[in-house]
Design a protein around this motif. Structure first.
Motif, PDB file in Angstrom:
ATOM      1  N   TYR A 135       1.595  15.599  13.003  1.00  0.00           N
ATOM      2  CA  TYR A 135       0.705  16.172  12.050  1.00  0.00           C
ATOM      3  C   TYR A 135       1.272  16.799  10.935  1.00  0.00           C
ATOM      4  CZ  TYR A 135       1.783  20.849  14.105  1.00  0.00           C
ATOM      5  OH  TYR A 135       2.613  22.060  14.365  1.00  0.00           O
ATOM      6  N   ASN A 136       2.524  17.656  11.112  1.00  0.00           N
ATOM      7  CA  ASN A 136       3.162  17.953   9.980  1.00  0.00           C
ATOM      8  C   ASN A 136       3.864  17.357   9.040  1.00  0.00           C
ATOM      9  OD1 ASN A 136       5.074  17.756  12.232  1.00  0.00           O
ATOM     10  ND2 ASN A 136       6.559  18.868  10.843  1.00  0.00           N
ATOM     11  N   GLU A 137       3.911  15.923   9.471  1.00  0.00           N
ATOM     12  CA  GLU A 137       4.331  14.943   8.294  1.00  0.00           C
ATOM     13  C   GLU A 137       3.516  13.881   7.872  1.00  0.00           C
ATOM     14  OE1 GLU A 137       8.991  14.995   9.934  1.00  0.00           O
ATOM     15  OE2 GLU A 137       7.812  13.237  10.407  1.00  0.00           O
ATOM     16  N   LEU A 138       2.267  14.139   8.404  1.00  0.00           N
ATOM     17  CA  LEU A 138       1.228  12.881   8.438  1.00  0.00           C
ATOM     18  C   LEU A 138       0.513  12.888   6.940  1.00  0.00           C
ATOM     19  CD1 LEU A 138      -0.217  10.923   9.974  1.00  0.00           C
ATOM     20  CD2 LEU A 138      -2.084  12.409  10.655  1.00  0.00           C
ATOM     21  N   GLY A 139       0.486  14.071   6.364  1.00  0.00           N
ATOM     22  CA  GLY A 139       0.080  14.032   4.926  1.00  0.00           C
ATOM     23  C   GLY A 139       0.774  13.401   3.990  1.00  0.00           C
ATOM     24  N   MET A 140       2.038  13.614   4.175  1.00  0.00           N
ATOM     25  CA  MET A 140       2.933  13.110   3.428  1.00  0.00           C
ATOM     26  C   MET A 140       3.234  11.582   3.431  1.00  0.00           C
ATOM     27  SD  MET A 140       5.338  13.591   0.928  1.00  0.00           S
ATOM     28  CE  MET A 140       7.064  13.199   0.363  1.00  0.00           C
ATOM     29  N   ALA A 141       3.360  10.992   4.805  1.00  0.00           N
ATOM     30  CA  ALA A 141       3.587   9.681   4.953  1.00  0.00           C
ATOM     31  C   ALA A 141       2.368   8.958   4.721  1.00  0.00           C
ATOM     32  CB  ALA A 141       3.625   9.526   6.561  1.00  0.00           C
ATOM     33  N   GLU A 142       0.994   9.494   4.967  1.00  0.00           N
ATOM     34  CA  GLU A 142      -0.178   8.789   4.361  1.00  0.00           C
ATOM     35  C   GLU A 142      -0.258   8.726   2.772  1.00  0.00           C
ATOM     36  OE1 GLU A 142      -1.853   7.044   6.459  1.00  0.00           O
ATOM     37  OE2 GLU A 142      -2.441   8.219   8.421  1.00  0.00           O
ATOM     38  N   GLY A 143       0.110   9.700   2.209  1.00  0.00           N
ATOM     39  CA  GLY A 143       0.317   9.693   0.690  1.00  0.00           C
ATOM     40  C   GLY A 143       1.386   8.756   0.298  1.00  0.00           C
ATOM     41  N   ILE A 144       2.367   8.609   0.947  1.00  0.00           N
ATOM     42  CA  ILE A 144       3.367   7.540   0.397  1.00  0.00           C
ATOM     43  C   ILE A 144       2.710   6.249   0.492  1.00  0.00           C
ATOM     44  CG2 ILE A 144       5.626   6.454   0.940  1.00  0.00           C
ATOM     45  CD1 ILE A 144       6.704   9.146   1.414  1.00  0.00           C
ATOM     46  N   TYR A 145       1.996   5.856   1.629  1.00  0.00           N
ATOM     47  CA  TYR A 145       1.487   4.715   2.187  1.00  0.00           C
ATOM     48  C   TYR A 145       0.328   4.249   1.051  1.00  0.00           C
ATOM     49  CZ  TYR A 145      -1.714   1.412   4.329  1.00  0.00           C
ATOM     50  OH  TYR A 145      -2.623   0.469   4.568  1.00  0.00           O
ATOM     51  N   GLY A 146      -0.577   5.446   0.754  1.00  0.00           N
ATOM     52  CA  GLY A 146      -1.586   4.909  -0.032  1.00  0.00           C
ATOM     53  C   GLY A 146      -1.010   4.797  -1.739  1.00  0.00           C
ATOM     54  N   GLY A 147      -0.329   5.955  -2.053  1.00  0.00           N
ATOM     55  CA  GLY A 147       0.166   5.985  -3.457  1.00  0.00           C
ATOM     56  C   GLY A 147       1.122   4.610  -3.814  1.00  0.00           C
ATOM     57  N   TRP A 148       1.964   4.435  -3.057  1.00  0.00           N
ATOM     58  CA  TRP A 148       2.992   3.530  -3.379  1.00  0.00           C
ATOM     59  C   TRP A 148       2.287   1.890  -3.060  1.00  0.00           C
ATOM     60  CZ3 TRP A 148       8.580   4.597  -1.318  1.00  0.00           C
ATOM     61  CH2 TRP A 148       8.964   6.066  -2.065  1.00  0.00           C
ATOM     62  N   GLY A 149       1.615   1.920  -2.073  1.00  0.00           N
ATOM     63  CA  GLY A 149       0.608   0.638  -2.119  1.00  0.00           C
ATOM     64  C   GLY A 149      -0.298   0.447  -3.252  1.00  0.00           C
ATOM     65  N   ASN A 150      -0.978   1.597  -3.423  1.00  0.00           N
ATOM     66  CA  ASN A 150      -1.964   1.262  -4.612  1.00  0.00           C
ATOM     67  C   ASN A 150      -1.266   0.962  -6.034  1.00  0.00           C
ATOM     68  OD1 ASN A 150      -4.721   1.772  -4.184  1.00  0.00           O
ATOM     69  ND2 ASN A 150      -4.590   3.924  -4.287  1.00  0.00           N
ATOM     70  N   PHE A 151      -0.190   0.983  -6.037  1.00  0.00           N
ATOM     71  CA  PHE A 151       0.729   0.580  -7.226  1.00  0.00           C
ATOM     72  C   PHE A 151       0.733  -0.962  -7.222  1.00  0.00           C
ATOM     73  CE2 PHE A 151       4.360   0.280  -9.921  1.00  0.00           C
ATOM     74  CZ  PHE A 151       4.024   1.156 -10.926  1.00  0.00           C
ATOM     75  N   GLY A 152       0.445  -1.587  -6.356  1.00  0.00           N
ATOM     76  CA  GLY A 152       0.311  -2.992  -6.336  1.00  0.00           C
ATOM     77  C   GLY A 152      -0.649  -3.599  -7.663  1.00  0.00           C
ATOM     78  N   SER A 153      -1.567  -3.147  -7.822  1.00  0.00           N
ATOM     79  CA  SER A 153      -2.476  -3.640  -8.981  1.00  0.00           C
ATOM     80  C   SER A 153      -1.698  -3.370 -10.040  1.00  0.00           C
ATOM     81  CB  SER A 153      -3.749  -2.666  -9.014  1.00  0.00           C
ATOM     82  OG  SER A 153      -3.398  -1.444  -9.299  1.00  0.00           O
ATOM     83  N   ALA A 154      -1.011  -2.223 -10.460  1.00  0.00           N
ATOM     84  CA  ALA A 154      -0.267  -2.016 -11.615  1.00  0.00           C
ATOM     85  C   ALA A 154       0.923  -3.243 -11.585  1.00  0.00           C
ATOM     86  CB  ALA A 154       0.449  -0.517 -11.696  1.00  0.00           C
ATOM     87  N   ALA A 155       1.638  -3.378 -10.549  1.00  0.00           N
ATOM     88  CA  ALA A 155       2.597  -4.358 -10.326  1.00  0.00           C
ATOM     89  C   ALA A 155       2.136  -5.525 -10.972  1.00  0.00           C
ATOM     90  CB  ALA A 155       3.147  -4.241  -9.209  1.00  0.00           C
ATOM     91  N   ALA A 156       1.015  -6.085 -10.300  1.00  0.00           N
ATOM     92  CA  ALA A 156       0.392  -7.343 -10.633  1.00  0.00           C
ATOM     93  C   ALA A 156       0.174  -7.396 -12.194  1.00  0.00           C
ATOM     94  CB  ALA A 156      -0.944  -7.295  -9.828  1.00  0.00           C
ATOM     95  N   ALA A 157      -0.179  -6.374 -12.659  1.00  0.00           N
ATOM     96  CA  ALA A 157      -0.526  -6.293 -14.152  1.00  0.00           C
ATOM     97  C   ALA A 157       0.734  -6.628 -15.013  1.00  0.00           C
ATOM     98  CB  ALA A 157      -1.381  -5.163 -14.779  1.00  0.00           C
ATOM     99  N   PHE A 158       1.921  -5.963 -14.442  1.00  0.00           N
ATOM    100  CA  PHE A 158       3.067  -6.088 -15.460  1.00  0.00           C
ATOM    101  C   PHE A 158       3.885  -7.327 -15.086  1.00  0.00           C
ATOM    102  CE2 PHE A 158       2.706  -1.605 -15.735  1.00  0.00           C
ATOM    103  CZ  PHE A 158       3.215  -1.311 -17.015  1.00  0.00           C
ATOM    104  N   THR A 159       3.790  -8.057 -14.003  1.00  0.00           N
ATOM    105  CA  THR A 159       4.491  -9.278 -13.637  1.00  0.00           C
ATOM    106  C   THR A 159       3.841 -10.415 -13.684  1.00  0.00           C
ATOM    107  OG1 THR A 159       4.034  -8.777 -11.195  1.00  0.00           O
ATOM    108  CG2 THR A 159       6.261  -7.636 -12.058  1.00  0.00           C
ATOM    109  N   LEU A 160       2.665 -10.518 -13.139  1.00  0.00           N
ATOM    110  CA  LEU A 160       1.978 -11.924 -13.252  1.00  0.00           C
ATOM    111  C   LEU A 160       1.920 -12.466 -14.641  1.00  0.00           C
ATOM    112  CD1 LEU A 160      -0.937 -11.407 -10.282  1.00  0.00           C
ATOM    113  CD2 LEU A 160       1.650 -12.246 -10.290  1.00  0.00           C
ATOM    114  N   PRO A 161       1.443 -11.848 -15.727  1.00  0.00           N
ATOM    115  CA  PRO A 161       1.582 -12.669 -16.921  1.00  0.00           C
ATOM    116  C   PRO A 161       2.840 -13.077 -17.460  1.00  0.00           C
ATOM    117  CG  PRO A 161       0.442 -10.525 -17.177  1.00  0.00           C
ATOM    118  CD  PRO A 161       1.097 -10.238 -15.982  1.00  0.00           C
ATOM    119  N   THR A 162       4.014 -12.229 -17.023  1.00  0.00           N
ATOM    120  CA  THR A 162       5.390 -12.859 -17.171  1.00  0.00           C
ATOM    121  C   THR A 162       5.481 -14.386 -16.489  1.00  0.00           C
ATOM    122  OG1 THR A 162       6.269 -10.980 -17.685  1.00  0.00           O
ATOM    123  CG2 THR A 162       7.858 -12.361 -17.349  1.00  0.00           C
TER     124      THR A 162
END
Length: 489
Positions: A135-162
């Motif tokens: 529990y004392n690490e869960l917020g950080m772990a879930e935040g990394i999971y959600g935040g870094w995973g969400n970045f997939g949409s931005a990564a698609a925007a930057f790489t797919l046109p190239t």
């Protein structure tokens, strides 16, 4: 705690290996889900799509995600994250390939509708991370999971046109989209081989029923049914956007049939909830095993305001900057991308703050920041310096995405065996928020749009005052009848 048990972000063993594999899986789902966005003009030219058909494609892309998150949450709780994430990545690679070879709007629309199912991947990792982190690490772990995973949409925007340009020609976009399907299929195999549902020796607790989330009191059963209605209302809103009254993509008869179908489906869903939980009407649940469904309802509303507004604002922010400050689409898009980039740090930051300073106090602080942030965005006009407007957007983004991290720092602490279903419902409310806000935007100006979001965040802040800070322990029952206590504070 030994050094091996500490939160070592750059380690790739034990629980950290699970975290990294999980956020990469989520990252890939977002790459696939939004693989059309940066290539939309090329796709439209290739398939000779009208402006109305382009808008329809965007709507269809999110339609299936709302019910999918509910369904996938149930499947995750019953069959485990390893299997469900694997099958999701495999299944959603298929419509990805179908979209890549589409030769008509109809085929593209069907493929995009099915691809929307991959938006449910987020729910799976929430349950998986909760099994591996205390529990004392869960917020950080879930935040990394959600935040870094969400970045997939931005990564698609930057790489797919190239990538599309590398292949060249009118079909470059097809190869770029197809490669995202290959990526999804390949990682599914790796995920299946490398991931376990729980640490060795731990029990994976499953719900008693698959058809509906379990509640533990009469009042909670009523509240569960009330919270189901907006799910179907949002789907009805999507139907309306395609109806003769809006985009004119559906016939009157078909529109009315879909409305009737959603009403029947809502009734059947509520009936199933009653069937699963009817024993609480006659036999009170032991205090030891009770949980408060109001916690779930409050988190649903907060995620409506946070993730719902993020999806909506990301969709309109480039146009907002372009029209307000007379910028070129390229410059406006670059400035607007700062909003999405905040995800890399903000969402993990919200989880970390929750771990350190308490779930409810941090949610109150971040929701208050959300109210002020969107109110400030509503004040932005052409007289502002562009740099100051960008700073305001980034500051607002911090509270939005940190709030998302703080919401999912609480979700796994409510009832362990129901984490997938709770995450599914809360996640679905984020999509409901996006549909609602974007519909409102079609009727009002930008300033009013931001003020509406600020107002709903204020409502969330007031409701949040009734949330209980997670404390003590969750009780779960083993198959042999023995009870296990799981610390949540």
């Amino acid at each position: 705690m030994s050094s091996l048990d500490r939160f070592q972000l750059f380690s790739f063993s034990g629980k950290m290996k699970i975290l990294h594999l999980s956020w990469v899986a989520f990252f890939i789902t977002f790459v696939v889900w939004f693989n059309h966005a940066p290539l939309l003009m090329a796709i439209a030219d290739s398939l000779e799509m009208s402006a109305a058909e382009i808008k329809t494609l965007l709507i269809i892309n999110v339609a299936l995600t709302i019910p999918a998150r509910i369904v996938v949450g149930m499947l995750t709780d019953r069959y485990g994250p390893r299997l469900v994430y694997t099958y999701l990545l495999v299944f959603c690679s298929l419509p990805c390939f179908l979209f890549a070879v589409a030769d008509s709007f109809t085929q593209a629309a069907i493929a995009r509708f099915l691809i929307g199912f991959i938006g449910a991947g987020f729910v799976i990792g929430i349950r998986l991370i909760s099994e591996w982190f205390p529990y004392n690490e869960l917020g950080m772990a879930e935040g990394i999971y959600g935040g870094w995973g969400n970045f997939g949409s931005a990564a698609a925007a930057f790489t797919l046109p190239t990538i599309a340009l590398m292949f060249g020609g009118d079909d470059g976009w097809r190869y770029a989209v197809g490669l995202t399907g290959v990526l999804s299929l390949g990682f599914a195999i790796m995920f299946y081989r490398q991931v376990a549902d729980t640490p060795k020796g731990s029990t994976y607790f499953k719900p008693k029923h698959l058809g509906s989330i379990e509640v533990t009191s009469k009042g909670d059963l009523v509240l569960l049914m009330v919270m189901k209605v907006p799910l179907y209302a949002a789907l009805a809103l999507l139907v309306w956007k395609l109806s003769p009254a809006a985009a004119k993509m559906l016939s009157v008869e078909f529109t009315l049939s879909l409305y009737a179908f959603l009403v029947i489906l809502c009734f059947l869903d509520c009936h199933k909830a009653w069937k699963v939980n009817k024993t609480v009407l006659s036999q009170p649940v032991s205090t030891l095993h009770q949980y408060k469904f109001k916690q779930v309802a409050i988190l649903n509303i907060l995620y409506f305001a946070t993730f719902g507004s993020e999806l909506a604002v990301i969709s309109m922010l480039p146009l907002f900057f372009a029209e307000t400050f007379q910028l070129t689409p390229v410059i406006a898009g670059m400035l607007a991308s700062a909003y999405a980039f905040m995800n890399l740090m903000s969402r993990p930051g919200g989880g970390w703050l929750s771990d350190r300073f308490g779930r409810k106090p941090v949610l109150l602080m971040l929701t208050a920041g959300l109210v002020v942030g969107y109110f400030l965005m509503g004040m932005v006009n052409s007289h502002w310096p562009v740099w100051l407007a960008v700073v305001a957007a980034m500051a607002c983004s911090f509270f939005v995405q940190s709030g998302e991290g703080a919401v999912f720092a609480v979700v796994p602490l409510i009832k362990r065996r129901l984490t997938g279903q709770i995450a599914g419902m809360t996640g679905a409310y984020g999509n409901i928020g996006a549909v609602t806000y974007l519909t409102i935007l079609s009727f009002v100006d930008y300033a009013t749009f931001f003020m509406v979001i600020s107002g709903t965040a204020l409502v969330g802040f007031i409701i949040l005052l009734w949330m209980d800070e997670p404390s003590g322990q969750i009780t779960e029952i083993h198959e042999d009848g023995s009870v296990e206590f799981i610390n949540v504070a």
